[in-house]
Design a protein around this motif. Structure first.
Motif, short mmCIF file in Angstrom:
data_model
loop_
_atom_site.label_atom_id
_atom_site.label_comp_id
_atom_site.label_asym_id
_atom_site.label_seq_id
_atom_site.Cartn_x
_atom_site.Cartn_y
_atom_site.Cartn_z
N VAL A 31 0.84 -1.19 0.00
CA VAL A 31 0.00 0.00 0.00
C VAL A 31 0.87 1.24 0.00
N LEU A 32 0.43 2.24 -0.74
CA LEU A 32 1.02 3.57 -0.71
C LEU A 32 -0.09 4.48 -0.21
N VAL A 33 0.13 5.07 0.97
CA VAL A 33 -0.88 5.92 1.60
C VAL A 33 -0.29 7.31 1.76
N VAL A 34 -0.98 8.30 1.21
CA VAL A 34 -0.59 9.70 1.37
C VAL A 34 -1.70 10.36 2.19
N SER A 35 -1.34 10.85 3.37
CA SER A 35 -2.35 11.41 4.26
C SER A 35 -1.79 12.58 5.07
N GLY A 36 -2.61 13.60 5.22
CA GLY A 36 -2.25 14.72 6.08
C GLY A 36 -2.13 14.32 7.53
#
Length: 120
Positions: A58-63
Motif C-alpha cells: 500500500v502507498l498511503v498519502v495522508s495529512g
C-alpha cells in the motif's frame, strides 16, 4: 499539486480487485482520509493459488501523517488493518507519506522481490 486519487491495481486493470483488496482500500480510506491511495496485490508473485490475496503493498498519502515518524505512520496503517493482519493478510509493504512528501516525489517505489519464503 495532485488532487485526491484513490487507485488500486485491480481498478487500473478494469476490475475492483478482490474482496480483501476492497476491504483494505475501504478501511485505509476511513481511518486515514488519504489524498492518494494505491493498493497493490502482490500475491501472484509469491506462489500462492490464484485469488489467494495474501501479499499486498500500500502507498498511503495522508495529512494525518504530518509530524509523525515513519514508525508511527506504519502503526496507524497496521491498526486500521488489524483484523486482516491477524487473518488472511500474510504480508504488507507500507509506504506512508505526507501530501508534501508525495508532491515533491510522486513515485511509487517498486515492490520488493519475493525471497521464496518457506520454499527455500
Amino acid at each position: 499539486m495532485r488532487g485526491p486519487l484513490l487507485a488500486a491495481a485491480g481498478v487500473a486493470m478494469g476490475g475492483a480487485g478482490g474482496p480483501l483488496a476492497r476491504t483494505i482500500r475501504a478501511k485505509l480510506t476511513a481511518a486515514l482520509q488519504p489524498t492518494h491511495l494505491e493498493v497493490r496485490d502482490d500475491s501472484p508473485r509469491h506462489g500462492g493459488p490464484p485469488g489467494a490475496e495474501t501479499h499486498f503493498g500500500v502507498l498511503v498519502v495522508s495529512g494525518l501523517f504530518a509530524g509523525l515518524p515513519l514508525l508511527q505512520r506504519h502503526r496507524l496503517v497496521h491498526e486500521a488493518l488489524r483484523a486482516e493482519l491477524a487473518g488472511p493478510l500474510h504480508a504488507l509493504q507500507v509506504v506512508a507519506r505526507t501530501p508534501e512528501q508525495w508532491q515533491s516525489d510522486p513515485k511509487t517505489p517498486p515492490a520488493p522481490p519475493c525471497l521464496g519464503g518457506s520454499k527455500r
